[in-house]
Design an enzyme around this catalytic site. Structure first.
Site, PDB file in Angstrom:
ATOM      1  N   ASP A 200       0.796  -1.141  -0.101  1.00 56.41           N
ATOM      2  CA  ASP A 200       0.066  -0.094   0.077  1.00 56.41           C
ATOM      3  C   ASP A 200       0.929   1.404   0.015  1.00 56.41           C
ATOM      4  O   ASP A 200       2.055   1.287  -0.004  1.00 56.41           O
ATOM      5  CB  ASP A 200      -0.889  -0.009   1.275  1.00 56.41           C
ATOM      6  CG  ASP A 200      -0.278  -0.007   2.641  1.00 56.41           C
ATOM      7  OD1 ASP A 200       1.078  -0.437   2.650  1.00 56.41           O
ATOM      8  OD2 ASP A 200      -0.766   0.387   3.484  1.00 56.41           O
ATOM      9  N   HIS A 526       1.518  -9.252  -2.689  1.00 57.42           N
ATOM     10  CA  HIS A 526       0.830  -7.993  -2.819  1.00 57.42           C
ATOM     11  C   HIS A 526       1.310  -6.793  -3.079  1.00 57.42           C
ATOM     12  O   HIS A 526       2.007  -6.394  -2.281  1.00 57.42           O
ATOM     13  CB  HIS A 526      -0.200  -8.217  -1.557  1.00 57.42           C
ATOM     14  CG  HIS A 526      -1.241  -7.135  -1.646  1.00 57.42           C
ATOM     15  ND1 HIS A 526      -2.444  -7.209  -2.207  1.00 57.42           N
ATOM     16  CD2 HIS A 526      -1.340  -5.989  -0.641  1.00 57.42           C
ATOM     17  CE1 HIS A 526      -3.002  -6.187  -1.808  1.00 57.42           C
ATOM     18  NE2 HIS A 526      -2.614  -5.526  -0.988  1.00 57.42           N
ATOM     19  N   ASP A 574       0.695 -17.887  -3.144  1.00 63.02           N
ATOM     20  CA  ASP A 574       1.153 -17.031  -3.858  1.00 63.02           C
ATOM     21  C   ASP A 574       0.324 -16.306  -4.798  1.00 63.02           C
ATOM     22  O   ASP A 574       0.362 -16.252  -6.062  1.00 63.02           O
ATOM     23  CB  ASP A 574       2.471 -17.562  -4.500  1.00 63.02           C
ATOM     24  CG  ASP A 574       3.540 -16.602  -5.369  1.00 63.02           C
ATOM     25  OD1 ASP A 574       3.392 -15.449  -4.771  1.00 63.02           O
ATOM     26  OD2 ASP A 574       4.098 -16.887  -6.265  1.00 63.02           O
ATOM     27  N   GLU A 583       2.041 -10.160   1.398  1.00 59.93           N
ATOM     28  CA  GLU A 583       2.237  -8.931   1.110  1.00 59.93           C
ATOM     29  C   GLU A 583       3.748  -8.934   1.332  1.00 59.93           C
ATOM     30  O   GLU A 583       4.475  -9.729   1.815  1.00 59.93           O
ATOM     31  CB  GLU A 583       1.535  -8.015   1.910  1.00 59.93           C
ATOM     32  CG  GLU A 583       1.647  -6.340   1.513  1.00 59.93           C
ATOM     33  CD  GLU A 583       0.698  -5.650   2.042  1.00 59.93           C
ATOM     34  OE1 GLU A 583      -0.182  -6.122   2.809  1.00 59.93           O
ATOM     35  OE2 GLU A 583       0.750  -4.465   1.786  1.00 59.93           O
TER      36      GLU A 583
HETATM   37  O1  9MR Z   1       2.163  -6.432   9.818  1.00 63.31           O
HETATM   38  C1  9MR Z   1       0.825  -6.037  10.164  1.00 63.31           C
HETATM   39  C2  9MR Z   1       0.441  -7.364  11.098  1.00 63.31           C
HETATM   40  O2  9MR Z   1       1.046  -7.814  12.001  1.00 63.31           O
HETATM   41  C3  9MR Z   1      -1.078  -7.006  11.163  1.00 63.31           C
HETATM   42  O3  9MR Z   1      -1.856  -8.249  12.109  1.00 63.31           O
HETATM   43  C4  9MR Z   1      -1.777  -6.427   9.959  1.00 63.31           C
HETATM   44  C5  9MR Z   1      -3.216  -6.309  10.159  1.00 63.31           C
HETATM   45  O4  9MR Z   1      -3.329  -5.083  11.085  1.00 63.31           O
HETATM   46  O5  9MR Z   1      -1.523  -5.520   9.581  1.00 63.31           O
HETATM   47  C6  9MR Z   1      -0.039  -5.765   8.923  1.00 63.31           C
HETATM   48  O6  9MR Z   1       0.626  -4.585   8.516  1.00 63.31           O
HETATM   49  C7  9MR Z   1       0.153  -4.182   7.410  1.00 63.31           C
HETATM   50  C8  9MR Z   1      -0.280  -2.678   7.523  1.00 63.31           C
HETATM   51  O7  9MR Z   1      -1.413  -2.604   8.629  1.00 63.31           O
HETATM   52  C9  9MR Z   1      -0.375  -1.845   6.185  1.00 63.31           C
HETATM   53  N1  9MR Z   1       0.433  -1.726   5.350  1.00 63.31           N
HETATM   54  C10 9MR Z   1       0.829  -3.294   4.837  1.00 63.31           C
HETATM   55  C11 9MR Z   1       1.148  -4.006   6.394  1.00 63.31           C
HETATM   56  C12 9MR Z   1       1.676  -5.579   5.727  1.00 63.31           C
HETATM   57  O8  9MR Z   1       0.705  -6.279   5.641  1.00 63.31           O
END
Ligand code: 9MR
Length: 715
Positions: A200, A526, A574, A583
């Protein structure tokens, strides 16, 4: 994280669950996407093994008895053979496995294949330069993720070049003058730059801070080992190459500048606090390149966690950048001090879990660990008693839980405080330092015993495959590597290297989670730009991008649909829309880059960097009522050259260094560290180096007696 995404499910989808089989149930070719080879039941590190490192493979089989294995070289000759050790049911993978150990084969070569019971592994190498490419690829990830600068084809190739994102050029609305969410502030802030967090376009202080800290820490660790040249200037393809500053620090500075821009200006409510995050008002679609994002950008309210994260990262900056750019080090220190004071004034401004529209929440309602980490960094940077008192009175200073089974993470930062205090000379009493170091090795022992109990030698527990589990694995490996440095015990280095095996193919899916490294690697992570799976004109993630990894909570629609019933370590797919398993993120690539740099270092045959041996003379040449000068001469009495020397000692009677020559000398409390100049960085065997210090004293100037040269104690 959830965008308003189109679930375009292509027929070439791969589900990890289909790869659960072993010798008896190898998946049918139709189940495997065209671009990747079928995985085999003999799981190895598909990149390979270091000649002096551990070399193990895991075999998926229903056989109960030991099986014979053969290691063949590129011309097919058997160069080693033996028997596997049956391990039976392996809970995390849900598989029945056996382990083949060919560590004793140390001869370098390419194209080795391990065969067990007639089934062959992917080909792999055994060579000393195995991780050189991953070292630069995994670090280059951060440059690719930069916001606010064009990513230039001359550095990354035309497929990955793109215009600058979020510099206020339409349709972008950020990030040069970004308003707050309603009710949070009535002004705008210039928060350009930094790294996009992941797939993102959000920029989050807590995750940015911990990632920057690890990037800088990888340089610090290499410096302690005298091997920082590999991360030095002109080692990476970054725009700043050739500026005289190590490229890894240039990369970190891109994010540090952003983190400091997130600080509330003086004169405003909550001055000195850091805004928790800045991102789009609503999730953007997939794909969207940064410069195409038309969503309004918003600052979210400041938080104590973000503020302390900034304090820690900026204090570390002050320490590590000092020899290269003292003005920048001063700027970092002042930002860190302001952040610390603001957090003291606002100790309970918590970021809520619910704030996840258009960006991740990074919610955290326990910030005592952030206070501990920030205090440790500020103490290491300044030696001031206020920071020492803050850290020694924290429950985290003695807690047995500072290292979780998952090492550390964006919400669990106490371990980072411990790592700082264990490795950076500081003024804590020797017994306290010994206790802290013992806590690092105890944590590493825990990871090693968990690895020993698992068929795939993973340091996280069976129920620990959360969102970003590959980051957890890599963080645990960082702790093991530091334990190896502190003790010289080769088991810890072996443990850290063995986690690389897991990430690079020796796992439940027989898949390398790092794009472009290994025969069968993740390639559809992602990401809004590297979205080849959704738009063939866009690239795949660049080589060196680590997928988040198995997540047994199945937190996205693709995972829910395709992975139901998966064993924890196999809950991965994947597919670009599986953001909860696939991601990329800065906090996962940072420990990967740390480890790759560590694994790429050439070490002695025993596995640990050679320990320096030395003698030191400390001659006080001049004493006056309040001051003194001294000449320090260090002799390398060992058999090998000491490259990138650093000499540490503690002052017994309150002396304080005020200036130095022929070395950069820093002091924290009573602890002093002298670091080579450019022109005298190497001490040949039998050679000496001299440098001088001037300082103040409080009545007497007894000589220090506890000199250490790099890792070795001087006589
Ligand atoms: O790494 C984060 C994980 O620990 C959380 O459980 C999750 C849901 O809140 O979010 C992950 O972080 C994401 C972030 O919120 C937004 N950018 C992408 C991150 C990786 O997926």
């Amino acid at each position: 994280m959830p965008p308003s995404r189109s679930l375009r499910l292509s027929t070439a989808l791969l589900t990890g669950a289909l790869l659960l089989g072993g010798l008896a149930t190898t998946p049918a070719a139709a189940d495997v996407p065209a671009a990747t080879a079928a995985t085999t039941a003999v799981r190895v590190n598909q990149v390979g093994y270091l000649p002096d490192g551990p070399k193990r493979a895991t075999v998926v089989t229903t056989a109960a008895q030991a099986l014979g294995w053969q290691l063949r070289n590129a011309s097919g000759a058997v160069v080693a053979s033996g028997s596997t050790v049956p391990r039976g049911a392996d809970a995390p993978s849900g598989q029945s496995v056996q382990v083949a150990d060919f560590s004793s084969h140390r001869a370098a070569g390419t194209g080795y294949v391990l065969t067990v019971d007639g089934t062959s592994s992917a080909p792999f190498d055994i060579r000393v330069d195995l991780y050189d490419t991953l070292r630069s690829d995994s670090m280059a990830f951060f440059h690719h993720q930069r916001s606010g600068i064009a990513i230039d084809a001359s550095l990354v190739g035309s497929a990955y070049a793109r215009p600058a994102g979020h510099l206020g050029v339409a349709p972008n609305t950020g990030d040069v003058s970004v308003p707050c969410q309603a009710g949070v502030c009535d002004y705008t802030q210039d928060v350009r730059g930094g790294w996009y967090d992941a797939g993102d376009h959000g920029k989050y202080v807590v995750n940015g801070g911990i990632s920057t800290w690890l990037v800088v820490n990888s340089f610090e660790r290499a410096e302690r080992a005298g091997k920082e040249a590999a991360l030095g200037d002109s080692t990476l393809r970054v725009p700043e190459r050739g500026n005289g500053i190590p490229d890894v620090l240039d990369e970190a500075r891109w994010e540090l500048d952003f983190l400091m821009r997130m600080q509330v200006p003086d004169g405003k409510p909550h001055a000195g606090m850091a805004f928790h995050k800045i991102h789009d008002a609503a999730w953007t679609g997939m794909p969207t390149r940064p410069e195409q994002d038309s969503q309004p950008r918003e600052l979210h309210r400041p938080s104590t966690a973000a503020t302390l994260n900034l304090a820690a990262a900026a204090a570390q900056c002050a320490r590590v950048f000092r020899p290269y750019d003292s003005a920048y080090a001063d700027r970092c220190l002042s930002a860190a001090r302001r952040a610390w004071s603001a957090a003291q004034t606002n100790p309970a401004m918590y970021a809520p879990d619910s704030d996840s529209t258009g960006g991740g929440a990074y919610g955290d309602t326990r910030v005592t660990d952030e206070f501990y980490w920030a205090a440790a960094e500020l103490y290491a940077a300044t030696g001031e008693s206020a920071y020492r008192d803050a850290l020694t009175s924290s429950s985290w200073h003695t807690s047995a839980d500072a290292f979780s089974p998952y090492g550390f993470g964006w919400a669990d930062t106490a371990a980072l405080g411990r790592l700082v205090l264990a490795t950076v000379p500081n003024g804590l009493p020797a017994a306290d330092t010994a206790r802290i170091r013992a806590s690092v090795t105890a944590a590493a022992d825990g990871y090693l015993s968990r690895m020993a109990a698992q068929g795939y030698a993973v340091p996280v527990p069976a129920d620990g495959y959360f969102w970003g589990s590959n980051g957890e694995v890599a963080n645990d490996a960082v702790v093991m590597a530091v334990a190896g440095e502190l003790t010289g015990d080769a088991r810890y280095r072996a443990g850290a290297l063995e986690t690389m095996d897991y990430l690079l193919g020796r796992n439940a899916l027989g898949l390398s989670y790092v794009t472009g490294h290994g025969e069968t690697s993740s390639q559809n992570q992602h990401h809004r730009f590297w979205a080849h799976q959704l738009d063939a004109s866009l690239p795949r993630p660049p080589a060196g991008s680590l997928a988040g990894g198995p997540n047994s909570a199945l937190q996205d629609p693709v995972a829910e649909e395709r992975l139901r019933g998966c064993a924890p370590a196999a809950c991965y797919v994947d597919h670009i829309d599986s953001y909860s398993t696939n991601e990329v993120a800065v906090n996962w690539n940072a420990p990967l880059a740390w480890l790759a740099a560590y694994a790429a270092e050439r070490t002695s045959a025993g596995g640990e960097p050679p320990t320096a041996s030395c003698t030191v003379t400390y001659a006080v040449s001049n004493v006056w009522s309040t001051g003194f000068t001294a000449t320090v001469t260090v002799k390398n009495t060992g058999p090998a050259a000491v490259d990138g020397w650093q000499l540490a000692w503690t002052y017994p009677a309150g002396q304080r260094v005020t200036s130095s020559w022929n070395a950069t000398v820093t002091q924290s409390g009573t602890a002093v560290n002298a670091r080579h100049a450019d022109w005298n960085r190497t001490i040949a065997p039998g050679a000496t180096v001299s440098f001088g210090v001037q300082g103040t004293h409080t009545g007497s100037t007894p000589s220090p007696t506890d000199f250490t040269l790099n890792a070795g104690t001087c006589a």
